[in-house]
Design an enzyme around this catalytic site. Structure first.
Site, PDB file in Angstrom:
ATOM      1  N   HIS A 326     -33.198 -17.336 -50.008  1.00  0.00           N
ATOM      2  CA  HIS A 326     -32.826 -17.233 -48.614  1.00  0.00           C
ATOM      3  C   HIS A 326     -31.135 -17.462 -48.329  1.00  0.00           C
ATOM      4  O   HIS A 326     -30.695 -16.966 -47.200  1.00  0.00           O
ATOM      5  CB  HIS A 326     -33.551 -17.834 -47.713  1.00  0.00           C
ATOM      6  N   GLY A 327     -30.743 -18.395 -48.922  1.00  0.00           N
ATOM      7  CA  GLY A 327     -29.166 -18.930 -48.695  1.00  0.00           C
ATOM      8  C   GLY A 327     -28.760 -19.977 -49.419  1.00  0.00           C
ATOM      9  O   GLY A 327     -29.738 -20.770 -50.080  1.00  0.00           O
TER      10      GLY A 327
END
Length: 478
Positions: A326-327
């Protein structure tokens, strides 16, 4: 190009008319139109990154052909690793280069060694996490001989770049979507109307629920030190609905848009906030990503058919990797770790498949036990979302510390009456339609036509009245 923009409102009808009235007699032309429209759709953000999609498409198409021509195990593994290296290499450079560099420098400074290195001003290509996983799954499935390699480059390019789900999913498998590009599509009025209905519900989720919650979420998280514990709890709850309305709204619009063109995409959300435990939640939240990690990471590691120590290892690997997907931030790693801790006891107790059917499937209301289980699961999920939303670990812990004090029992400083009313309406519709692919799929058929139309018009009016500016979707940053 945003789904909730005027640009898309003009783009979609034009492509739809050309697709069904200009190219409808030639399958090849239809696929060419999809590719060109998809590249226009993506290039609307930044045309420079079209080369990444084109290169990834060419690499995996070529690798697929070579995998189909050789049975040599060594060569096949080498080809697969080329695909993995290229796709994950792009993803790693654009998304994680600065993260690893900064943490590498920090680690050495901790031991008293000062290093100097320059971070790069890297712009993250929109949707790179989604289309790289989609093309990678094609190569893996061909390698595993679950899929015959395609020789139709246009169809493959259309599969990779299909604009409805290009930017934020669902992450489609080649076994489901690619064969649909080989078959002649015939316009189906019922299917198209169903697609429009799902688009409408997706727009309501995004523009009304997500964007209105975002106003309070941004204010509360950005100024958390100024609010009481009860207000911070409210902010976390609003974020839970913001991210659900935002992401599942995008998925609904994508699936509905695909249906307008005669394609069937798989369900990506199945009413996750009605889950009775974390295992059920993860079977219902971002299904395309959860199943991707299950099939291409968890099972190859041995899944749950190994020793307990390895089962624990596998669970933490899949959730931490999912968080990191996700990041490039430690907050996502902590978020993934928390969910692993939630999930692990259920798996070890063999209760991870305890709730298969939809809650209260043949009843109007859940039992007290089911209701309390849903509240507990939602509470655990919402607590984990704090790390997902926080800017960094320090911010997350400050926010949590602000919750757990005497002010937790005070009256919140904010009075979001409109948002609360909208959320009650939203939850009620989702509960009524929880047995469907999306909430209002069959809801209208249970009503007479005037009532059904009144409901749809009411949704349109609510969207017009409560929508904010053309806000981007949260998952575009992933």
């Amino acid at each position: 190009m945003l789904f909730n923009s005027i640009d898309f409102a003009i783009f979609l009808p034009i492509v739809f008319l050309m697709y069904w009235f200009v190219t409808n007699k030639n399958l090849k032309l239809q696929n060419v139109l999809i590719v060109s429209s998809s590249y226009l759709f993506y290039g609307w953000w930044d045309w420079r990154f079209l080369s990444l999609i084109a290169f990834s498409t060419l690499i995996d198409y070529t690798i697929g052909l070579y995998l189909g021509r050789t049975s040599n195990t060594t060569k096949r593994k080498a080809l697969l690793w080329i695909s993995i290296s290229v796709n994950l290499g792009f993803l790693g450079f654009f998304k994680y280069y600065n993260f690893f560099l900064d943490n590498f420098i920090t680690a050495f400074s901790f031991f008293g060694t000062a290093l100097s290195a320059r971070s790069l001003s890297i712009v993250l290509p929109v949707g790179i996490s989604f289309y790289t996983f989609q093309t990678l799954s094609y190569s893996i499935d061909v390698y595993r001989k679950k899929l015959e390699p395609t020789r139709d480059f246009v169809a493959f390019a259309a599969f990779v770049s299909f604009f409805p789900q290009l930017v934020a999913g669902p992450i489609e498998r080649a076994t489901n979507l690619l064969p649909q590009f080989y078959k002649k599509r015939i316009f189906n009025y019922t299917k198209a109307v169903d697609g429009l209905r799902q688009i409408l519900w997706g727009l309501f989720k995004k523009m009304v629920i997500a964007d209105n919650c975002a106003v309070f979420v941004n204010s509360i998280f950005d100024n958390h030190q100024d609010y009481s514990g009860s207000t911070l709890v409210l902010g976390a709850i609003f974020f839970a609905f913001q991210i659900y309305g935002d992401f599942s709204g995008y998925s609904d619009i994508a699936i509905g848009t695909a249906r307008l063109f005669g394609f069937n995409l798989k369900q990506n959300f199945a009413f996750p906030y009605f889950s009775r435990d974390i295992a059920e939640f993860w079977r219902r939240w971002h299904i395309s990503l959860s199943t991707w990690f299950r099939d291409y990471l968890y099972i190859p590691l041995g899944g749950s058919r190994v020793s307990k120590s390895k089962v624990i290892r596998n669970v933490f690997i899949i959730f931490i990797v999912s968080g990191f997907w996700h990041g490039a931030n430690w907050t996502f790693i902590v978020w993934g770790t928390l969910n692993a801790l939630y999930f692990l006891p259920l798996l070890l107790a063999h209760k991870n498949r305890h709730h298969i059917e939809v809650v209260a499937y043949d009843k109007k209301w859940p039992s007290i036990q089911s209701f309390l289980s849903m509240i507990l699961t939602f509470g655990l999920t919402t607590f984990a979302w704090i790390f997902f939303r926080a800017e960094n670990i320090s911010h997350a812990f400050q926010y949590i510390t602000g919750i757990f004090n005497i002010s937790l029992f005070s009256i919140p400083e904010i009075r979001p009456t409109n948002v609360l009313v909208l959320l009650v309406f939203f939850i009620a519709i989702e509960w009524i339609g929880r047995r469907n692919q999306y909430a209002i799929e069959t809801l209208g058929f249970q009503w007479k036509r005037p009532v059904r139309l009144a409901f749809y018009y009411a949704l349109v009016i609510i969207i017009l009245l409560f929508s904010k500016n053309e806000n981007t979707f949260i998952y575009f940053q992933f």
